[in-house]
Design a protein around this motif. Structure first.
Motif, PDB file in Angstrom:
ATOM      1  N   LYS A   1       0.822  -1.207   0.000  1.00  0.00           N
ATOM      2  CA  LYS A   1       0.000   0.000   0.000  1.00  0.00           C
ATOM      3  C   LYS A   1       0.857   1.258   0.000  1.00  0.00           C
ATOM      4  O   LYS A   1       0.486   2.270  -0.585  1.00  0.00           O
ATOM      5  CB  LYS A   1      -0.937  -0.006   1.209  1.00  0.00           C
TER       6      LYS A   1
ATOM      7  N   SER B   1       1.960   2.138  -3.638  1.00  0.00           N
ATOM      8  CA  SER B   1       0.936   2.820  -4.441  1.00  0.00           C
ATOM      9  C   SER B   1       0.763   4.267  -3.993  1.00  0.00           C
ATOM     10  O   SER B   1       0.500   5.144  -4.815  1.00  0.00           O
ATOM     11  CB  SER B   1      -0.390   2.069  -4.384  1.00  0.00           C
ATOM     12  N   GLN B   2       0.929   4.544  -2.707  1.00  0.00           N
ATOM     13  CA  GLN B   2       0.850   5.924  -2.229  1.00  0.00           C
ATOM     14  C   GLN B   2       2.003   6.757  -2.774  1.00  0.00           C
ATOM     15  O   GLN B   2       1.809   7.912  -3.179  1.00  0.00           O
ATOM     16  CB  GLN B   2       0.873   5.972  -0.700  1.00  0.00           C
TER      17      GLN B   2
END
Length: 112
Positions: free
Chosen positions: A37, A40-41
């Protein structure tokens, strides 16, 4: 006003460098998380900074162009504004790829 077309390119390059630094800072501030995650940030923030680079370089130069009263100089500056926004976009991506590939094991390495 004595605005030269070189001013458009200078502003675009300065904005590009500032936003690549902001993207680096943001990438390093995002903590590592399980499941990817965080990756993707980092990618999302990289592309947000890209959009801001192009938009702000174009916007600032168009604002500067509004002060030019001589039509031929105004047209030349507006043309340089569009080209400099493209130059800023290409430079931003090139710097991003070089930094990402050069620092594969860092947080910046997840941009590409």
């Amino acid at each position: 006003m004595g605005t030269s077309v070189i001013t458009a390119y200078v502003w675009a390059i300065i904005i590009c460098l500032v936003f690549i630094l902001i993207a680096i800072i943001i990438a390093n501030l995002i903590p590592n998380k399980p499941g990817g995650k965080d990756i993707s940030q980092r990618k999302t923030w990289y592309w947000i900074c890209f959009v801001l680079t192009v938009g702000l370089s174009f916007g600032i130069n168009m604002y500067l162009a509004s002060d030019i009263k001589i039509p031929s100089k105004h047209d030349a500056y507006v043309t340089a504004t569009a080209i400099s926004a493209g130059v800023a976009a290409v430079l931003y991506i090139i710097l991003g790829v070089v930094l990402s590939k050069g620092m594969k094991r860092s947080k910046i390495g997840s941009w590409f």
